[in-house]
Design an enzyme around this catalytic site. Structure first.
Site, PDB file in Angstrom:
ATOM      1  N   LYS A  37       0.842  -1.198   0.000  1.00 57.05           N
ATOM      2  CA  LYS A  37       0.000   0.000   0.000  1.00 57.05           C
ATOM      3  C   LYS A  37       0.880   1.252   0.000  1.00 57.05           C
ATOM      4  O   LYS A  37       1.679   1.456   0.903  1.00 57.05           O
ATOM      5  CB  LYS A  37      -0.916   0.003   1.227  1.00 57.05           C
ATOM      6  CG  LYS A  37      -1.703   1.315   1.415  1.00 57.05           C
ATOM      7  CD  LYS A  37      -2.637   1.277   2.625  1.00 57.05           C
ATOM      8  CE  LYS A  37      -3.276   2.638   2.883  1.00 57.05           C
ATOM      9  NZ  LYS A  37      -4.164   2.635   4.073  1.00 57.05           N
ATOM     10  N   ASP A  41      -2.396  10.160   3.715  1.00 56.83           N
ATOM     11  CA  ASP A  41      -3.804   9.791   3.875  1.00 56.83           C
ATOM     12  C   ASP A  41      -4.504  10.820   4.754  1.00 56.83           C
ATOM     13  O   ASP A  41      -4.496  10.726   5.974  1.00 56.83           O
ATOM     14  CB  ASP A  41      -3.921   8.387   4.485  1.00 56.83           C
ATOM     15  CG  ASP A  41      -5.371   7.952   4.607  1.00 56.83           C
ATOM     16  OD1 ASP A  41      -6.249   8.632   4.040  1.00 56.83           O
ATOM     17  OD2 ASP A  41      -5.621   6.915   5.276  1.00 56.83           O
ATOM     18  N   LYS A  79      -9.942  13.038   8.053  1.00 59.48           N
ATOM     19  CA  LYS A  79      -9.534  12.660   9.406  1.00 59.48           C
ATOM     20  C   LYS A  79      -9.502  13.894  10.309  1.00 59.48           C
ATOM     21  O   LYS A  79      -9.454  15.019   9.815  1.00 59.48           O
ATOM     22  CB  LYS A  79      -8.134  12.034   9.369  1.00 59.48           C
ATOM     23  CG  LYS A  79      -8.064  10.687   8.671  1.00 59.48           C
ATOM     24  CD  LYS A  79      -6.635  10.164   8.659  1.00 59.48           C
ATOM     25  CE  LYS A  79      -6.519   8.818   7.953  1.00 59.48           C
ATOM     26  NZ  LYS A  79      -7.246   7.721   8.606  1.00 59.48           N
ATOM     27  N   ASP A 106     -12.024   7.360   3.371  1.00 57.57           N
ATOM     28  CA  ASP A 106     -10.851   7.063   4.204  1.00 57.57           C
ATOM     29  C   ASP A 106     -10.508   5.569   4.190  1.00 57.57           C
ATOM     30  O   ASP A 106      -9.452   5.171   4.671  1.00 57.57           O
ATOM     31  CB  ASP A 106     -11.114   7.546   5.640  1.00 57.57           C
ATOM     32  CG  ASP A 106      -9.836   7.698   6.434  1.00 57.57           C
ATOM     33  OD1 ASP A 106      -8.743   7.611   5.831  1.00 57.57           O
ATOM     34  OD2 ASP A 106      -9.927   7.907   7.665  1.00 57.57           O
ATOM     35  N   GLU A 109      -9.366   3.897   1.838  1.00 57.42           N
ATOM     36  CA  GLU A 109      -8.801   3.997   0.490  1.00 57.42           C
ATOM     37  C   GLU A 109      -7.778   2.914   0.189  1.00 57.42           C
ATOM     38  O   GLU A 109      -7.568   2.569  -0.975  1.00 57.42           O
ATOM     39  CB  GLU A 109      -8.145   5.379   0.310  1.00 57.42           C
ATOM     40  CG  GLU A 109      -6.707   5.524   0.827  1.00 57.42           C
ATOM     41  CD  GLU A 109      -6.561   5.361   2.339  1.00 57.42           C
ATOM     42  OE1 GLU A 109      -7.586   5.471   3.038  1.00 57.42           O
ATOM     43  OE2 GLU A 109      -5.442   5.109   2.808  1.00 57.42           O
ATOM     44  N   ARG A 135      -7.755  -0.315   0.696  1.00 55.71           N
ATOM     45  CA  ARG A 135      -8.321  -1.519   0.070  1.00 55.71           C
ATOM     46  C   ARG A 135      -8.698  -1.256  -1.383  1.00 55.71           C
ATOM     47  O   ARG A 135      -8.694  -2.175  -2.204  1.00 55.71           O
ATOM     48  CB  ARG A 135      -9.514  -2.010   0.903  1.00 55.71           C
ATOM     49  CG  ARG A 135     -10.644  -1.038   0.990  1.00 55.71           C
ATOM     50  CD  ARG A 135     -11.592  -1.334   2.153  1.00 55.71           C
ATOM     51  NE  ARG A 135     -10.995  -1.004   3.457  1.00 55.71           N
ATOM     52  CZ  ARG A 135     -11.609  -1.170   4.620  1.00 55.71           C
ATOM     53  NH1 ARG A 135     -12.821  -1.707   4.664  1.00 55.71           N
ATOM     54  NH2 ARG A 135     -11.019  -0.841   5.753  1.00 55.71           N
TER      55      ARG A 135
HETATM   56  N1  BES Z   1      -4.288   4.528   6.802  1.00 59.06           N
HETATM   57  C1  BES Z   1      -5.452   4.292   7.554  1.00 59.06           C
HETATM   58  C2  BES Z   1      -5.244   3.266   8.664  1.00 59.06           C
HETATM   59  C3  BES Z   1      -4.321   3.667   9.777  1.00 59.06           C
HETATM   60  C4  BES Z   1      -4.822   4.272  10.911  1.00 59.06           C
HETATM   61  C5  BES Z   1      -2.974   3.379   9.725  1.00 59.06           C
HETATM   62  C6  BES Z   1      -3.991   4.592  11.953  1.00 59.06           C
HETATM   63  C7  BES Z   1      -2.137   3.704  10.763  1.00 59.06           C
HETATM   64  C8  BES Z   1      -2.645   4.296  11.883  1.00 59.06           C
HETATM   65  C9  BES Z   1      -6.578   3.769   6.659  1.00 59.06           C
HETATM   66  O1  BES Z   1      -6.570   4.224   5.363  1.00 59.06           O
HETATM   67  C10 BES Z   1      -7.862   4.190   7.270  1.00 59.06           C
HETATM   68  O2  BES Z   1      -8.109   5.367   7.307  1.00 59.06           O
HETATM   69  N2  BES Z   1      -8.654   3.238   7.702  1.00 59.06           N
HETATM   70  C11 BES Z   1      -9.912   3.504   8.287  1.00 59.06           C
HETATM   71  C12 BES Z   1     -10.911   2.578   7.641  1.00 59.06           C
HETATM   72  C13 BES Z   1     -12.320   2.873   8.003  1.00 59.06           C
HETATM   73  C14 BES Z   1     -12.752   4.188   7.374  1.00 59.06           C
HETATM   74  C15 BES Z   1     -13.190   1.748   7.479  1.00 59.06           C
HETATM   75  C16 BES Z   1      -9.803   3.219   9.784  1.00 59.06           C
HETATM   76  O3  BES Z   1      -9.108   2.282  10.156  1.00 59.06           O
HETATM   77  O4  BES Z   1     -10.367   3.981  10.546  1.00 59.06           O
HETATM   78 ZN    ZN Z   2      -4.765   4.782   4.629  1.00 56.58          ZN
HETATM   79 MN    MN Z   3      -7.578   6.079   5.169  1.00 55.74          MN
END
Ligand code: BES
Ligand code: ZN
Ligand code: MN
Length: 493
Positions: free
Chosen positions: A260, A265, A272, A342, A344, A346
């Site tokens: 990835k 992000d 966020k 968010d 993204e 996947r």
């Molecule tokens: N990059 C983030 C996941 C992440 C969070 C990595 C904290 C490292 C530290 C990912 O893209 C994300 O935002 N995931 C969301 C998914 C949700 C919207 C289904 C999450 O985990 O909140």
């Molecule tokens: Zn991410």
């Molecule tokens: Mn994200």
């Protein structure tokens, strides 16, 4: 840093500092430790009795060497007795990190517990990790030459040492871990998708074939999921593919590692919060890991049938950004309703994994900072993995274990697939919070048809504060696991 291995009495090794791990079980010194302490005139026992070091609340103590001809003895918290690459790596990085800024040219590290070759290699990698300076890349004016001193040479003491050439290969691995770490730490204004492509193109010098797909090429291939994520950013997306010389000859066994690569992000329109958002520059850690692993394997065993794939995007809000409710079509033909911009990672992996399969991959491993849930469940110590079939997961787990990384399997509960049904498309990209770690993998499973492991490194990719064993920032997580997996994947000629 140089590393060599020697099978000698730790009291007689020639070095500036001798590092001695102390374990929880050492309340009473076993014979080997008692002998060393006696030769030193009792300084180790004395430091413990005096409270300068205690296994409960100290990581290290740097003490005078008493009757031994070292500048100092470094007591290192070895946690619990028992050998293994994880512990050897941790002890070594704690030792060299403790000596940062000191005038130590040569450190001798006593591997007390009879490490085997894997333990020595892991200690070598750890020793280099402990000397890592995250600030070296951009520089700081307040650092002085004296404050920047690091251990220059490490002598690993123990019985199970591998050959000198194996130790050289260990340092190539250590360099690879560091390469991945430097990449993952780079700021998003400096490392955007095309810059990552520039880094990847340098692997041509290692004999690799490097292909970089731009927006038009990806559009022609139908990579709507990846392109949708990238469309809000000024920096355009790229898909990077690095093929080792052995890839074309791989025949019916070809391994693709897919990382990835979200250079930043922000969450996109599902933006966020401001708290710790700067950490999201690390959302490219998976891409950094697969590129670093490819470079290392290309140097160690170029005939390995390996390809690294890095889908690179910036996830940004903006007038052209993807909206919640948008429906995109992935390269495999599936339509995806974007509930949350968010989620993204996947989306870009869906297209990258499918593309890797079309290129001829028979085995897939993806590495991603995919979910906050992985970080909450596992913290920094473990990466979560999902496997289909589970045997392939065990191969990844064995590779991790052999190099001192920790992974733990989570269930790929396909019963949850129904929770990802969409009223408008084949699948949604994000469901409810319950089970969201598992559901992220269940989503990805719809885009792969060959043996596949998904490794979620959201918690393990970087530290959010300095620790005794490593500084804040990227760790190079998964590089050593991927290298080992690839080296073990196909028998070398
Ligand atoms: N990059 C983030 C996941 C992440 C969070 C990595 C904290 C490292 C530290 C990912 O893209 C994300 O935002 N995931 C969301 C998914 C949700 C919207 C289904 C999450 O985990 O909140
Ligand atoms: Zn991410
Ligand atoms: Mn994200």
């Amino acid at each position: 840093m140089r590393v060599r291995a020697e099978s000698v009495n730790p009291a007689t090794v020639s070095a500036d500092v001798l590092a001695v791990p102390i374990y929880k079980e050492d309340a009473e010194f076993p014979a080997d430790l008692a002998a060393l302490d006696a030769a030193a005139g009792g300084v180790i026992r004395g430091a413990i009795d005096w409270g300068e070091f205690s296994i409960a609340d100290r990581y290290t103590a740097l003490i005078p060497a008493g009757d031994l001809p070292f500048e100092r003895i470094l007591i290192v918290n070895g946690i619990r007795r028992g050998k293994g690459p994880w512990r050897a790596r941790r002890i070594a990085s704690t030792a060299t990190r403790r000596l940062q800024g000191h005038g130590v040219a040569t450190l001798a590290l006593w591997l007390r517990d009879g490490e085997d070759a894997d333990g020595f290699v892991a200690a070598a990698v750890g020793a280099q990790q402990g000397t890592f300076r995250p600030f070296a890349y951009y520089g700081r004016t307040r650092d002085t030459a004296a404050s920047l001193r690091s251990v220059r040479e490490v002598v690993l003491i123990g019985e199970g040492a591998p050959s000198a050439s194996e130790m050289e290969r260990a340092m190539e691995l250590a360099d690879g871990v560091e390469f991945g770490r430097v990449l993952a730490n780079r700021a998003s204004n400096d490392l955007y998708p095309e810059q990552m492509a520039e880094v990847a193109r340098e692997l041509v010098a290692d004999g690799c074939t490097v292909e970089v797909l731009g927006v038009e090429e990806m559009r022609a291939l139908g990579m709507g999921a990846l392109l949708g994520v990238g469309q809000g950013a000024t920096h355009e997306p790229r898909l990077i593919a690095i093929k080792l010389p052995g890839w074309e000859r791989g025949g019916d066994r070809r391994l693709a590692i897919v990382g990835k690569g979200v250079c930043f992000d922000s969450g996109g329109i599902s933006i966020k919060g401001a708290a710790a958002m700067e950490e999201m520059k690390h959302d490219k850690s998976g891409a950094a890991a697969v590129i670093a692993a490819a470079r290392t394997v290309a140097r160690l065993a170029p005939e390995t049938p390996l390809m690294a794939v890095a889908p690179m995007v910036e996830n940004m809000p903006g007038g052209n950004a993807q909206r919640p409710g948008d429906v995109v079509k992935a390269m495999n033909g599936m339509t995806i309703e974007v509930i949350n911009t968010d989620a993204e990672g996947r989306l870009i992996l869906a297209d990258a994994l499918h593309w890797a399969e079309i290129q001829g991959a028979t085995h897939l491993v993806d590495v991603a900072t995919l979910t906050g849930a992985a970080s909450i469940a596992f913290g920094e110590l473990y990466s979560a993995y999902f496997a289909k079939p589970r045997d392939w997961g065990r191969a990844v787990e064995a590779a991790a274990e052999a190099t001192g990384e920790r992974v733990w399997e989570m269930p790929l509960a396909t019963e949850y697939r129904a929770a990802l049904d969409s009223a408008h498309a084949d699948i949604v990209n994000s469901g409810t919070r319950d089970g969201s770690l598992i559901k992220s993998a269940v989503f990805l499973a719809d885009f792969v048809t060959v043996p596949w492991v998904h490794l979620d490194i959201a918690g393990s990719a970087y530290l959010t504060a300095d620790k005794a064993h490593n500084p804040k920032g990227a760790l190079g997580t998964a590089v050593s696991t991927l290298v080992r997996l690839a080296l073990d994947f196909a028998p070398r000629a």
